[in-house]
Structure formats: structure tokens, C-alpha cells
Enzyme design. Structure first.
Site, PDB file in Angstrom:
ATOM      1  N   THR A   2      27.452  97.505  24.784  1.00 23.38           N
ATOM      2  CA  THR A   2      28.543  98.489  24.779  1.00 23.38           C
ATOM      3  C   THR A   2      28.949  98.737  23.332  1.00 23.38           C
ATOM      4  O   THR A   2      29.515  97.846  22.686  1.00 23.38           O
ATOM      5  CB  THR A   2      29.757  97.961  25.578  1.00 23.38           C
ATOM      6  OG1 THR A   2      29.312  97.593  26.879  1.00 23.38           O
ATOM      7  CG2 THR A   2      30.848  99.013  25.664  1.00 23.38           C
ATOM      8  N   LYS A   7      37.182  94.487  22.109  1.00 24.24           N
ATOM      9  CA  LYS A   7      36.243  95.341  21.358  1.00 24.24           C
ATOM     10  C   LYS A   7      36.128  96.705  22.066  1.00 24.24           C
ATOM     11  O   LYS A   7      36.185  97.754  21.426  1.00 24.24           O
ATOM     12  CB  LYS A   7      34.889  94.616  21.304  1.00 24.24           C
ATOM     13  CG  LYS A   7      33.734  95.358  20.683  1.00 24.24           C
ATOM     14  CD  LYS A   7      32.716  95.889  21.681  1.00 24.24           C
ATOM     15  CE  LYS A   7      32.111  94.896  22.625  1.00 24.24           C
ATOM     16  NZ  LYS A   7      31.179  95.468  23.605  1.00 24.24           N
ATOM     17  N   LYS A  48      30.068 104.596  29.371  1.00 24.99           N
ATOM     18  CA  LYS A  48      30.446 103.180  29.484  1.00 24.99           C
ATOM     19  C   LYS A  48      31.896 102.970  29.032  1.00 24.99           C
ATOM     20  O   LYS A  48      32.670 102.265  29.683  1.00 24.99           O
ATOM     21  CB  LYS A  48      29.482 102.326  28.649  1.00 24.99           C
ATOM     22  CG  LYS A  48      29.834 100.861  28.556  1.00 24.99           C
ATOM     23  CD  LYS A  48      29.818 100.155  29.902  1.00 24.99           C
ATOM     24  CE  LYS A  48      30.399  98.756  29.786  1.00 24.99           C
ATOM     25  NZ  LYS A  48      30.513  98.069  31.060  1.00 24.99           N
TER      26      LYS A  48
HETATM   27  P1  NAP Z   1      27.661  87.305  25.162  1.00 28.91           P
HETATM   28  O1  NAP Z   1      27.361  86.407  26.290  1.00 28.91           O
HETATM   29  O2  NAP Z   1      28.774  86.972  24.239  1.00 28.91           O
HETATM   30  O3  NAP Z   1      26.281  87.475  24.316  1.00 28.91           O
HETATM   31  C1  NAP Z   1      26.286  88.184  23.117  1.00 28.91           C
HETATM   32  C2  NAP Z   1      24.877  88.210  22.539  1.00 28.91           C
HETATM   33  O4  NAP Z   1      24.922  88.877  21.257  1.00 28.91           O
HETATM   34  C3  NAP Z   1      24.290  86.815  22.294  1.00 28.91           C
HETATM   35  O5  NAP Z   1      22.913  86.861  22.509  1.00 28.91           O
HETATM   36  C4  NAP Z   1      24.618  86.590  20.812  1.00 28.91           C
HETATM   37  O6  NAP Z   1      23.769  85.658  20.187  1.00 28.91           O
HETATM   38  C5  NAP Z   1      24.335  87.977  20.289  1.00 28.91           C
HETATM   39  N1  NAP Z   1      24.947  88.203  18.978  1.00 28.91           N
HETATM   40  C6  NAP Z   1      26.260  88.314  18.657  1.00 28.91           C
HETATM   41  N2  NAP Z   1      26.424  88.560  17.344  1.00 28.91           N
HETATM   42  C7  NAP Z   1      25.174  88.604  16.816  1.00 28.91           C
HETATM   43  C8  NAP Z   1      24.679  88.832  15.501  1.00 28.91           C
HETATM   44  N3  NAP Z   1      25.510  89.100  14.473  1.00 28.91           N
HETATM   45  N4  NAP Z   1      23.354  88.809  15.326  1.00 28.91           N
HETATM   46  C9  NAP Z   1      22.508  88.570  16.352  1.00 28.91           C
HETATM   47  N5  NAP Z   1      22.914  88.357  17.624  1.00 28.91           N
HETATM   48  C10 NAP Z   1      24.236  88.373  17.837  1.00 28.91           C
HETATM   49  O7  NAP Z   1      27.956  88.795  25.639  1.00 28.91           O
HETATM   50  P2  NAP Z   1      27.566  89.517  27.003  1.00 28.91           P
HETATM   51  O8  NAP Z   1      28.654  89.292  27.981  1.00 28.91           O
HETATM   52  O9  NAP Z   1      26.167  89.214  27.357  1.00 28.91           O
HETATM   53  O10 NAP Z   1      27.725  91.046  26.531  1.00 28.91           O
HETATM   54  C11 NAP Z   1      26.749  91.664  25.718  1.00 28.91           C
HETATM   55  C12 NAP Z   1      27.072  93.147  25.627  1.00 28.91           C
HETATM   56  O11 NAP Z   1      27.104  93.708  26.947  1.00 28.91           O
HETATM   57  C13 NAP Z   1      28.440  93.449  25.002  1.00 28.91           C
HETATM   58  O12 NAP Z   1      28.365  94.648  24.290  1.00 28.91           O
HETATM   59  C14 NAP Z   1      29.349  93.586  26.226  1.00 28.91           C
HETATM   60  O13 NAP Z   1      30.474  94.391  25.947  1.00 28.91           O
HETATM   61  C15 NAP Z   1      28.395  94.258  27.189  1.00 28.91           C
HETATM   62  N6  NAP Z   1      28.700  94.054  28.614  1.00 28.91           N
HETATM   63  C16 NAP Z   1      29.069  92.830  29.076  1.00 28.91           C
HETATM   64  C17 NAP Z   1      29.327  92.674  30.434  1.00 28.91           C
HETATM   65  C18 NAP Z   1      29.738  91.357  31.041  1.00 28.91           C
HETATM   66  O14 NAP Z   1      30.274  91.362  32.167  1.00 28.91           O
HETATM   67  N7  NAP Z   1      29.535  90.227  30.396  1.00 28.91           N
HETATM   68  C19 NAP Z   1      29.213  93.767  31.302  1.00 28.91           C
HETATM   69  C20 NAP Z   1      28.812  94.991  30.786  1.00 28.91           C
HETATM   70  C21 NAP Z   1      28.561  95.124  29.441  1.00 28.91           C
HETATM   71  P3  NAP Z   1      24.177  84.081  20.182  1.00 28.91           P
HETATM   72  O15 NAP Z   1      23.737  83.545  21.503  1.00 28.91           O
HETATM   73  O16 NAP Z   1      23.437  83.525  19.033  1.00 28.91           O
HETATM   74  O17 NAP Z   1      25.673  84.019  19.996  1.00 28.91           O
END
Ligand code: NAP
Length: 295
Positions: free
Chosen positions: A96, A239, A171
Site C-alpha cells: 500500500t 501510514k 486501496k
Molecule cells: P509486515 O508484516 O510489517 O512486513 C513488512 C515487510 O516489508 C517485511 O518483509 C519487511 O522486512 C519489509 N521491509 C520493511 N522495510 C524495509 C526496508 N527498508 N527494506 C527492505 N524490506 C523492508 O507488513 P504486512 O502486514 O505484510 O504489510 C505489507 C504491506 O501490505 C504494507 O504496505 C501494508 O500496508 C499492506 N497491507 C497489509 C495488510 C495486512 O492486513 N497486514 C493488508 C493489506 C495491505 P523485514 O522482515 O526485514 O522487517
């Protein structure tokens, strides 16, 4: 079958990558913290050491990353995707982000003769695990049609919204509704508690009345159970509401309710609840009210 590179194995990415493997696609994975690759490698994925290495022989590159900074690092950075992506491939960003970021990505990929789709998802951890996400896509329609079978491995429905940035916009629009619904539920449940109603009785009514909502049902239940286990981190919702405010400001579009919800979310993150589930921002309302919603 197309060879896939999947980058970013957080809550959402690991579910999506797992479903690609289950569907039989050859998948190379990369994650900043390499230990998150292990369950996918056990499922048959190949682990890469850098984003550049991950995309070396991939036909389709998919990534799901926290925020714009992560996209900057993984796509544009040293050893990033752009440093090694091959002409004729397709890149798909399921994170997102602001539509401006999608435009920057599309322009950079175009210079390498690589197609790009902005394709964020609705749904959360459980939908990612069971392949039931809803995806909203911007970019060229024929590219969307070409990758649809791949997207179908982790989605229930796939929606084409228009040219670059339209998926990202959709989104943010959807998440503005989700955030406002959670605020509405939180305010109502806190008021109900102060009025002496049993929260479980209130949820029973909300479940059947004509303004019922799956968000109310899901969040309501976890609220009365005091379960703020993270499936979508509150820091990510902050965010998103910041991105929504930026988009609305760019377009001079009024969002007074969303602005107030953003304040509640900010307060909750400042209380130290950013790593908890997004629904934890209701605790900021409880704090102000001096009342806790529980059964
Ligand atoms: P998450 O569990 O916090 O995972 C974030 C990912 O981004 C991890 O793989 C993290 O790596 C990586 N990352 C963060 N900063 C980085 C950097 N500077 N360089 C390289 N990798 C980096 O988040 P998530 O819930 O999966 O969400 C991911 C995206 O999908 C976000 O944009 C979120 O808004 C969106 N989203 C989430 C959901 C939900 O329900 N969770 C639903 C729809 C959309 P590390 O493992 O090394 O930290």
C-alpha cells in the site's frame, strides 16, 4: 509456468508467496531479514541474497513491503530490483503506497522495458494464508490479463481499475472507509459501555441490523475479547491514513471525518501501540472516555 521472484515476506507477503508455491510456480524469495525465507524454502522456494539476485531469472517480480521507504530501498536501492531486472519482464507492487510512488516505479521500469502494475490488496493475514485476498490493479489492461492466473493463486477476486496509480488510489479509498468504520464502532462501543449496555448484546444487534458490516463483526468480537494480536499493524494503518490525507490534499477533496480518525490513530501510536493490531486505536477512545469495552 512463469518463474516468480517474491520480495518482502512479512505477514502478507509470506502468505502470498506460499500460495504461489502451492500452485506449482517456481518461486525465488528474498526478505531483508533472511530468517523469514526459511518456511518458504521448506516449501520449495529458492532463497536469494539480494533483490538483484532474486530477479535475475524471474519472469514476474512481485513484492509486498511496508512503505515508500522500503520500496525506495528494494526497488531503487543498491542491489535493488532495478539494478538487475531484465527487459520484457513484469513487476507487480502489492504494497500500500501513494499513487505517486506507483508512477515513479512505472517510469523507472519503463526505462528498462519492464511492465509494471500497482496492485495492492484488501484482506489480511488469514486471507493471505488461504488465498482469499481482493486485489485492485492499475497499469496496462493487457498486462493485467497476462498475470491474472498468477494473481488468482492468492486472491478471491482481481479488479482492474485503470492506468498506473489507480490500484494504489483504490486501496487508499478502501482503507479510509475501514479506518472510519473502526472509529465508528469504537466510539459506539465505548458509549454503549458507559451507558451500561453489555457489549456482547450490542454486537448481537449490530450483526443483524440494516447497517451491519463484516468489519463491525470481526473487530467487535476481537474488541470484547481484548485481542489485539497483529494481523495488520497499527503503524501501517497510520501510514495509510497519512497517505489518504496526502491524496485528498493533492486533489482538494474534503475528508473531515478521516482527518479526525487520523488524530485518534496518531494518539494510539504515540501511546506505544503501533506494533499491535490496527484495531488497537480504539484504546485511545477508551483512554479518553475512562472506560474499557469488554464482555
Ligand atoms: P509486515 O508484516 O510489517 O512486513 C513488512 C515487510 O516489508 C517485511 O518483509 C519487511 O522486512 C519489509 N521491509 C520493511 N522495510 C524495509 C526496508 N527498508 N527494506 C527492505 N524490506 C523492508 O507488513 P504486512 O502486514 O505484510 O504489510 C505489507 C504491506 O501490505 C504494507 O504496505 C501494508 O500496508 C499492506 N497491507 C497489509 C495488510 C495486512 O492486513 N497486514 C493488508 C493489506 C495491505 P523485514 O522482515 O526485514 O522487517
Amino acid at each position: 509456468m512463469e518463474r516468480i521472484a517474491y520480495l518482502g515476506l512479512g505477514i502478507m507477503g509470506s502468505g502470498m508467496a506460499s500460495n504461489l508455491l502451492k500452485a506449482g510456480y517456481p518461486v525465488t524469495v528474498w526478505n531483508r531479514s533472511p530468517e523469514s525465507c526459511k518456511p518458504l524454502v521448506e516449501q520449495g522456494a529458492t532463497q536469494a541474497q539480494t533483490p538483484a539476485q532474486a530477479v535475475q531469472s524471474a519472469d514476474v517480480i512481485i513484492y509486498c513491503l511496508s512503505n515508500e521507504q522500503a520500496v525506495e530501498d528494494v526497488v531503487f536501492g543498491q542491489d535493488g530490483i532495478l539494478s538487475n531486472v531484465q527487459s520484457g519482464k513484469i513487476a507487480i507492487n502489492t504494497s500500500t503506497v501513494h499513487p505517486d510512488t506507483s508512477h515513479q516505479e512505472a517510469a523507472a521500469y519503463a526505462q528498462k522495458n519492464v511492465e509494471f502494475l500497482d496492485a495492492p490488496v484488501f484482506g489480511s493475514k488469514n486471507e493471505a494464508i488461504c488465498g482469499g485476498l481482493w486485489i485492485v490493479v492499475g497499469g496496462k489492461q493487457d498486462v493485467f490479463e497476462r498475470v491474472k492466473p498468477i494473481l488468482q493463486t492468492f486472491t478471491a477476486t482481481a479488479h482492474y481499475l485503470g492506468d498506473t496509480g489507480k490500484g494504489a488510489c483504490m486501496k487508499l479509498i478502501g482503507n479510509s472507509i475501514v479506518a472510519t468504520q473502526i472509529e465508528a464502532l469504537g466510539e459506539a462501543m465505548v458509549l454503549a459501555t458507559k451507558a451500561g449496555l453489555n457489549p456482547k448484546d450490542v454486537l448481537d444487534v449490530l450483526h443483524v441490523v440494516d447497517f451491519r458490516s463484516p468489519v463491525f463483526d470481526g473487530v467487535g468480537q476481537t474488541l470484547v475479547n481484548r485481542d489485539f494480536t497483529t494481523s495488520f499493524a497499527l503503524k501501517h494503518l497510520l501510514k495509510d491514513v497519512n497517505l489518504i490525507a496526502r491524496l485528498a490534499q493533492d486533489l482538494n477533496s474534503p475528508m473531515p471525518a478521516a482527518a479526525m480518525v487520523r488524530e485518534t490513530i496518531k494518539t494510539a501510536v504515540n501511546q506505544g501501540w503501533g506494533e499491535e493490531n490496527a484495531t488497537a486505536f480504539i484504546k485511545a477512545l477508551e483512554l479518553e472516555a475512562g472506560a474499557i469495552v469488554k464482555s
